[in-house]
Design a protein around this motif. Structure first.
Motif, PDB file in Angstrom:
ATOM      1  N   LYS A   1       0.840  -1.198   0.000  1.00  0.00           N
ATOM      2  CA  LYS A   1       0.000   0.000   0.000  1.00  0.00           C
ATOM      3  C   LYS A   1       0.874   1.247   0.000  1.00  0.00           C
ATOM      4  O   LYS A   1       1.964   1.250   0.549  1.00  0.00           O
ATOM      5  CB  LYS A   1      -0.907  -0.007   1.232  1.00  0.00           C
ATOM      6  CG  LYS A   1      -1.941  -1.132   1.198  1.00  0.00           C
ATOM      7  CD  LYS A   1      -2.880  -1.049   2.392  1.00  0.00           C
ATOM      8  CE  LYS A   1      -3.896  -2.183   2.332  1.00  0.00           C
ATOM      9  NZ  LYS A   1      -4.830  -2.153   3.465  1.00  0.00           N
ATOM     10  N   GLU A  50      -6.682   9.680  -7.363  1.00  0.00           N
ATOM     11  CA  GLU A  50      -7.285   8.719  -8.288  1.00  0.00           C
ATOM     12  C   GLU A  50      -6.240   7.730  -8.804  1.00  0.00           C
ATOM     13  O   GLU A  50      -6.525   6.550  -9.018  1.00  0.00           O
ATOM     14  CB  GLU A  50      -7.909   9.461  -9.475  1.00  0.00           C
ATOM     15  CG  GLU A  50      -9.255  10.103  -9.192  1.00  0.00           C
ATOM     16  CD  GLU A  50     -10.421   9.174  -9.516  1.00  0.00           C
ATOM     17  OE1 GLU A  50     -10.174   7.966  -9.696  1.00  0.00           O
ATOM     18  OE2 GLU A  50     -11.550   9.663  -9.570  1.00  0.00           O
ATOM     19  N   ASP A  54      -5.576   1.346  -4.978  1.00  0.00           N
ATOM     20  CA  ASP A  54      -6.760   1.228  -4.125  1.00  0.00           C
ATOM     21  C   ASP A  54      -6.348   0.907  -2.689  1.00  0.00           C
ATOM     22  O   ASP A  54      -5.348   0.216  -2.443  1.00  0.00           O
ATOM     23  CB  ASP A  54      -7.688   0.123  -4.638  1.00  0.00           C
ATOM     24  CG  ASP A  54      -8.410   0.514  -5.918  1.00  0.00           C
ATOM     25  OD1 ASP A  54      -8.231   1.669  -6.380  1.00  0.00           O
ATOM     26  OD2 ASP A  54      -9.138  -0.323  -6.460  1.00  0.00           O
ATOM     27  N   SER A  55      -7.141   1.429  -1.748  1.00  0.00           N
ATOM     28  CA  SER A  55      -6.923   1.181  -0.310  1.00  0.00           C
ATOM     29  C   SER A  55      -5.606   1.757   0.197  1.00  0.00           C
ATOM     30  O   SER A  55      -5.003   1.225   1.128  1.00  0.00           O
ATOM     31  CB  SER A  55      -6.991  -0.324  -0.002  1.00  0.00           C
ATOM     32  OG  SER A  55      -8.241  -0.855  -0.389  1.00  0.00           O
ATOM     33  N   LYS A  86     -14.356   6.335  -3.466  1.00  0.00           N
ATOM     34  CA  LYS A  86     -14.310   5.553  -4.702  1.00  0.00           C
ATOM     35  C   LYS A  86     -13.095   4.618  -4.723  1.00  0.00           C
ATOM     36  O   LYS A  86     -13.179   3.467  -5.159  1.00  0.00           O
ATOM     37  CB  LYS A  86     -14.277   6.506  -5.896  1.00  0.00           C
ATOM     38  CG  LYS A  86     -14.101   5.819  -7.248  1.00  0.00           C
ATOM     39  CD  LYS A  86     -13.982   6.862  -8.354  1.00  0.00           C
ATOM     40  CE  LYS A  86     -13.670   6.200  -9.697  1.00  0.00           C
ATOM     41  NZ  LYS A  86     -13.489   7.221 -10.773  1.00  0.00           N
ATOM     42  N   LYS A  87     -11.955   5.130  -4.255  1.00  0.00           N
ATOM     43  CA  LYS A  87     -10.713   4.362  -4.279  1.00  0.00           C
ATOM     44  C   LYS A  87     -10.499   3.525  -3.008  1.00  0.00           C
ATOM     45  O   LYS A  87      -9.490   2.839  -2.879  1.00  0.00           O
ATOM     46  CB  LYS A  87      -9.530   5.323  -4.467  1.00  0.00           C
ATOM     47  CG  LYS A  87      -9.532   6.067  -5.797  1.00  0.00           C
ATOM     48  CD  LYS A  87      -9.220   5.135  -6.960  1.00  0.00           C
ATOM     49  CE  LYS A  87      -7.783   4.647  -6.895  1.00  0.00           C
ATOM     50  NZ  LYS A  87      -7.411   3.813  -8.060  1.00  0.00           N
ATOM     51  N   LYS A  88     -11.434   3.621  -2.061  1.00  0.00           N
ATOM     52  CA  LYS A  88     -11.352   2.877  -0.791  1.00  0.00           C
ATOM     53  C   LYS A  88     -10.102   3.242  -0.003  1.00  0.00           C
ATOM     54  O   LYS A  88      -9.493   2.401   0.667  1.00  0.00           O
ATOM     55  CB  LYS A  88     -11.404   1.370  -1.058  1.00  0.00           C
ATOM     56  CG  LYS A  88     -12.679   0.914  -1.763  1.00  0.00           C
ATOM     57  CD  LYS A  88     -12.676  -0.586  -2.022  1.00  0.00           C
ATOM     58  CE  LYS A  88     -13.940  -1.007  -2.749  1.00  0.00           C
ATOM     59  NZ  LYS A  88     -13.975  -2.468  -3.048  1.00  0.00           N
ATOM     60  N   HIS A  89      -9.714   4.526  -0.083  1.00  0.00           N
ATOM     61  CA  HIS A  89      -8.561   4.986   0.676  1.00  0.00           C
ATOM     62  C   HIS A  89      -8.904   5.101   2.160  1.00  0.00           C
ATOM     63  O   HIS A  89     -10.075   5.284   2.532  1.00  0.00           O
ATOM     64  CB  HIS A  89      -8.092   6.356   0.170  1.00  0.00           C
ATOM     65  CG  HIS A  89      -7.546   6.336  -1.221  1.00  0.00           C
ATOM     66  ND1 HIS A  89      -6.907   5.245  -1.763  1.00  0.00           N
ATOM     67  CD2 HIS A  89      -7.518   7.313  -2.189  1.00  0.00           C
ATOM     68  CE1 HIS A  89      -6.529   5.527  -2.998  1.00  0.00           C
ATOM     69  NE2 HIS A  89      -6.882   6.758  -3.284  1.00  0.00           N
TER      70      HIS A  89
END
Length: 292
Positions: A1, A50, A54-55, A86-89
């Motif tokens: 990540k 963006e 993801d996450s 949207k990106k599950k951050h």
């Protein structure tokens, strides 16, 4: 990540120092500041978020942004939150200056509450160093908002394990002062009034400097001094101009152009402005390369 930090591109800061020492953590700075307009470049910021995996963990500054003194608007915060959802951050909020942006705790916490109301799990890293005057005590609070009580309980357990391995039982003097202020209604009210007074004092410092710069005829528009908030201001001065202020006039600021507004008073504002007039003979260039 990947970790995305809140600082302006190429800037350093405490967060970078911490992440540099975390083995195995990859991080990338996202775009935040538009030097040409001296505002938040929310479009580029959202594009960077963006493009992140993801996450990813995203570090955000809740209010009174350090070092620029510029915060996103409520509408821009919503846009940032939508991208993160949207990106599950996973957002981590740096909260060192609660009350310094607007004078209101509630207003300055609005960005954090927006994310919570949208269903995010978040971490808030709050410092009482500035807003309680407890610099040498290194006291603050670590707040985790979980989706369920079970998740929150597990996170608390992990925090205790981490604390045990780092410092176990730190001196309690600062924590007791903070606890006393927060849990006594009269003291809390007095503290809130003190923070509002400090906010007002910083706003006056901005006004003193802005007036002095205009009176001295320093080239360029200095309205950003008033539109920015919190303890710091990005002046737009170049490294060479900052070095001149430091070496010749003993006005101390970072070579990025960031200055602490707390050091500006009604008595010294004109001296700072006059020195800035001298340094302005060295061309002032925005970070986009535009001469002012």
């Amino acid at each position: 990540k990947q970790w995305y930090q809140r600082r302006v591109r190429a800037a350093g800061g405490t967060i970078k120092l911490i992440l540099d020492r975390m083995e195995g953590v990859n991080y990338v700075p996202y775009t935040y500041y538009d030097a040409a307009t001296m505002s938040v470049d929310v479009e580029s910021m959202c594009m960077d978020l963006e493009s992140a995996a993801d996450s990813s963990v995203v570090v955000l500054h809740a209010c009174a942004h350090n070092p620029t003194g510029i915060d996103p608007t409520k509408e821009q915060w919503l846009k940032i939150a939508e991208v993160c959802r949207k990106k599950k951050h996973f957002p981590i909020f740096d909260l060192a200056y609660l009350g310094y942006a607007s004078g209101s705790f509630d207003e300055d916490a609005a960005a954090i509450r927006t994310f919570v109301e949208m269903g995010f799990e978040i971490i808030v890293c709050q410092s009482f160093a500035k807003i309680m005057g407890l610099y040498c005590e290194r006291i603050g609070s670590l707040i985790f908002v979980g989706a369920t009580a079970e998740i929150a309980h597990k996170c608390l357990s992990q925090m205790k394990i981490i604390v045990r391995s780092i410092y176990s039982n730190p001196p309690a003097h600062g924590a007791r002062i903070a606890s006393m202020c927060l849990n006594n209604r009269d003291l809390r009210h007095e503290w809130e009034e003190c923070v509002r007074e400090m906010h007002g004092r910083i706003r006056k410092s901005r006004s003193y400097l802005h007036t002095a710069l205009k009176t001295c005829g320093v080239p360029g528009s200095w309205d950003h001094i008033l539109s920015q908030n919190g303890m710091f201001s990005y002046t737009g001065l170049t490294k060479a101009q900052c070095e001149l202020l430091i070496e010749k006039h003993h006005i101390y600021l970072l070579k990025t152009g960031r200055i602490s507004m707390c050091g500006i008073t009604q008595d010294n504002a004109r001296y700072v402005a006059a020195a800035s007039m001298t340094s302005s003979r060295t061309p002032r260039r925005t970070r986009s390369g535009r001469l002012l």
